[in-house]
Scaffold this motif. Structure first.
Motif, mmCIF file in Angstrom:
data_model
loop_
_atom_site.group_PDB
_atom_site.id
_atom_site.type_symbol
_atom_site.label_atom_id
_atom_site.label_comp_id
_atom_site.label_asym_id
_atom_site.label_seq_id
_atom_site.Cartn_x
_atom_site.Cartn_y
_atom_site.Cartn_z
ATOM 1 N N TYR A 53 59.683 40.027 21.366
ATOM 2 C CA TYR A 53 60.685 40.878 22.004
ATOM 3 C C TYR A 53 60.625 40.753 23.529
ATOM 4 N N ALA A 54 59.400 40.661 24.054
ATOM 5 C CA ALA A 54 59.240 40.549 25.510
ATOM 6 C C ALA A 54 59.936 39.293 26.031
ATOM 7 N N ALA A 55 59.794 38.198 25.309
ATOM 8 C CA ALA A 55 60.441 36.951 25.730
ATOM 9 C C ALA A 55 61.963 37.081 25.713
ATOM 10 N N GLN A 56 62.475 37.939 24.839
ATOM 11 C CA GLN A 56 63.919 38.138 24.740
ATOM 12 C C GLN A 56 64.441 39.147 25.758
ATOM 13 N N ARG A 57 63.595 40.134 26.127
ATOM 14 C CA ARG A 57 64.115 41.298 26.840
ATOM 15 C C ARG A 57 63.532 41.539 28.234
ATOM 16 N N ALA A 58 62.499 40.826 28.599
ATOM 17 C CA ALA A 58 61.847 41.107 29.887
ATOM 18 C C ALA A 58 62.807 40.949 31.053
ATOM 19 N N THR A 59 62.771 41.910 31.962
ATOM 20 C CA THR A 59 63.606 41.856 33.162
ATOM 21 C C THR A 59 62.845 41.156 34.286
ATOM 22 N N ALA A 60 63.527 40.923 35.385
ATOM 23 C CA ALA A 60 62.875 40.300 36.541
ATOM 24 C C ALA A 60 61.720 41.170 37.028
ATOM 25 N N GLU A 61 61.912 42.498 36.967
ATOM 26 C CA GLU A 61 60.838 43.410 37.400
ATOM 27 C C GLU A 61 59.645 43.353 36.444
ATOM 28 N N ASP A 62 59.942 43.241 35.142
ATOM 29 C CA ASP A 62 58.865 43.107 34.156
ATOM 30 C C ASP A 62 58.039 41.849 34.429
ATOM 31 N N LEU A 63 58.732 40.754 34.689
ATOM 32 C CA LEU A 63 58.044 39.482 34.926
ATOM 33 C C LEU A 63 57.226 39.519 36.207
ATOM 34 N N ALA A 64 57.718 40.237 37.210
ATOM 35 C CA ALA A 64 56.955 40.376 38.454
ATOM 36 C C ALA A 64 55.660 41.133 38.185
ATOM 37 N N LEU A 65 55.735 42.170 37.337
ATOM 38 C CA LEU A 65 54.536 42.932 36.974
ATOM 39 C C LEU A 65 53.538 42.046 36.231
ATOM 40 N N LEU A 66 54.035 41.276 35.270
ATOM 41 C CA LEU A 66 53.163 40.362 34.515
ATOM 42 C C LEU A 66 52.530 39.326 35.426
ATOM 43 N N ASP A 67 53.311 38.786 36.362
ATOM 44 C CA ASP A 67 52.789 37.790 37.306
ATOM 45 C C ASP A 67 51.587 38.358 38.067
ATOM 46 N N GLY A 68 51.723 39.590 38.521
ATOM 47 C CA GLY A 68 50.647 40.220 39.288
ATOM 48 C C GLY A 68 49.395 40.421 38.460
ATOM 49 N N ILE A 69 49.578 40.817 37.197
ATOM 50 C CA ILE A 69 48.422 41.040 36.310
ATOM 51 C C ILE A 69 47.712 39.725 36.032
ATOM 52 N N VAL A 70 48.466 38.670 35.768
ATOM 53 C CA VAL A 70 47.854 37.360 35.491
ATOM 54 C C VAL A 70 47.115 36.843 36.726
ATOM 55 N N ALA A 71 47.662 37.081 37.908
ATOM 56 C CA ALA A 71 46.979 36.660 39.138
ATOM 57 C C ALA A 71 45.646 37.387 39.279
ATOM 58 N N ARG A 72 45.631 38.685 38.982
ATOM 59 C CA ARG A 72 44.376 39.447 39.056
ATOM 60 C C ARG A 72 43.410 39.011 37.958
ATOM 61 N N MET A 73 43.953 38.615 36.823
ATOM 62 C CA MET A 73 43.124 38.134 35.720
ATOM 63 C C MET A 73 42.405 36.837 36.124
ATOM 64 N N GLU A 74 43.137 35.951 36.794
ATOM 65 C CA GLU A 74 42.536 34.689 37.246
ATOM 66 C C GLU A 74 41.463 34.949 38.302
ATOM 67 N N ALA A 75 41.703 35.920 39.173
ATOM 68 C CA ALA A 75 40.715 36.242 40.207
ATOM 69 C C ALA A 75 39.452 36.830 39.582
ATOM 70 N N ALA A 76 39.630 37.701 38.585
ATOM 71 C CA ALA A 76 38.482 38.295 37.902
ATOM 72 C C ALA A 76 37.699 37.232 37.142
ATOM 73 N N HIS A 77 38.430 36.262 36.600
ATOM 74 C CA HIS A 77 37.781 35.170 35.873
ATOM 75 C C HIS A 77 36.856 34.382 36.804
ATOM 76 N N LYS A 78 37.311 34.151 38.027
ATOM 77 C CA LYS A 78 36.482 33.424 38.996
ATOM 78 C C LYS A 78 35.230 34.207 39.358
ATOM 79 N N ARG A 79 35.350 35.541 39.350
ATOM 80 C CA ARG A 79 34.180 36.380 39.668
ATOM 81 C C ARG A 79 33.242 36.526 38.475
ATOM 82 N N ALA A 80 33.695 36.108 37.297
ATOM 83 C CA ALA A 80 32.878 36.159 36.071
ATOM 84 C C ALA A 80 32.325 37.553 35.818
ATOM 85 N N ASP A 81 33.216 38.552 35.877
ATOM 86 C CA ASP A 81 32.828 39.931 35.621
ATOM 87 C C ASP A 81 33.423 40.353 34.274
#
Length: 264
Positions: free
Chosen positions: A116-144
């Motif tokens: 459903y997300a792939a069908q319905r996500a808005t530009a604002e939704d995708l911006a939110l997801l982008d930010g979370i994935v960026a923080r996820m990658e940063a946390a991955h580098k810190r290995a926490d």
């Protein structure tokens, strides 16, 4: 929390205010623990009198949707916590099959949410997801592991929000509440298994890519593959933990036996 409330256009009554706030809770805009703006600011946003606003807040509090805390402030009540009662949560904790059933359920429901997300996500939704994935990658580098686990839950929350289905959203939130409350205490163990952290990050990114690309089939498959992998990783982590425990006991027993033999 600024300007999330809309001006009441027609009959400026407490019922209109109540309906708008209830909708914001249902849609996941207002979440448990969120503090509402001050009375003056809220009345201004709704364009209603302060007595009307007070009546609306009293109605919401009576319905269990708002709480007023000592020292001031009105907050969204923890309505999600009521989905699984304490006795049911204790049953889940004490029965190992529940963890398997939990993941089986999540595989299906998260697959649907990602589709459903792939069908319905808005530009604002995708911006939110982008930010979370960026923080996820940063946390991955810190290995926490703790930080990665927290962002993991946040990511799945966001995908559920992108699905724009009220029932699906709150069903998923109740599921993730079990993680936040520590019901499945071994979930972070998977982040300590060699190679698992890299795989989990790539799987989250695959879900993200499919949602951004607007590919429902790929999003559903990526989400379901992710849960299937989690099942295997958790089972492996549990087996490994049991092996280590047995090895330690075996070593201790044999060391003690050797010491006893020497003394005798």
């Amino acid at each position: 929390m600024s300007d999330i409330f809309s001006r009441i256009e027609h009959s400026r009554t407490a019922d209109e205010v109540v309906q708008q706030i209830e909708s914001l809770i249902l849609e996941g805009v207002l979440r448990a623990g969120d503090r509402l703006p001050g009375e003056r600011e809220m009345a201004k946003q709704f364009d209603v009198s302060r007595p009307i606003l007070r009546d609306a807040l009293k109605t919401l509090e009576a319905r269990g949707l708002m709480v007023t805390r000592h020292g001031g402030g009105t907050y969204v009540a923890d309505v999600i916590g009521e989905v699984f009662s304490k006795p049911v949560m204790e049953l889940i904790v004490n029965h190992r099959k529940a963890a398997a059933d939990y993941l089986e359920y999540r595989r299906e429901i998260e697959g649907l949410a990602a589709e459903y997300a792939a069908q319905r996500a808005t530009a604002e939704d995708l911006a939110l997801l982008d930010g979370i994935v960026a923080r996820m990658e940063a946390a991955h580098k810190r290995a926490d592991p703790a930080e990665e686990g927290a962002i993991d839950v946040e990511f799945h929350h966001a995908v559920g929000e992108c699905a724009h289905n009220i029932i699906l959203l709150h069903t998923l939130r109740s599921c993730y509440r079990l993680l936040s409350d520590g019901v499945f205490t071994n979930r972070l163990v998977v982040f300590t298994v060699s190679g698992t952290r890299d795989v989990l990050l790539e799987q989250h990114k695959a879900i993200h890519r499919a949602v951004v690309a607007g590919d429902p089939a790929a999003a559903r498959k990526a989400a379901m593959d992710h849960i299937t992998y989690l099942e295997r990783a958790m089972a492996e982590a549990e087996r490994s933990g049991d092996w280590q425990r047995i090895s330690r006991l075996r070593l201790r027993q044999r060391t003690d036996s050797t010491e006893t033999s020497r003394k005798s």
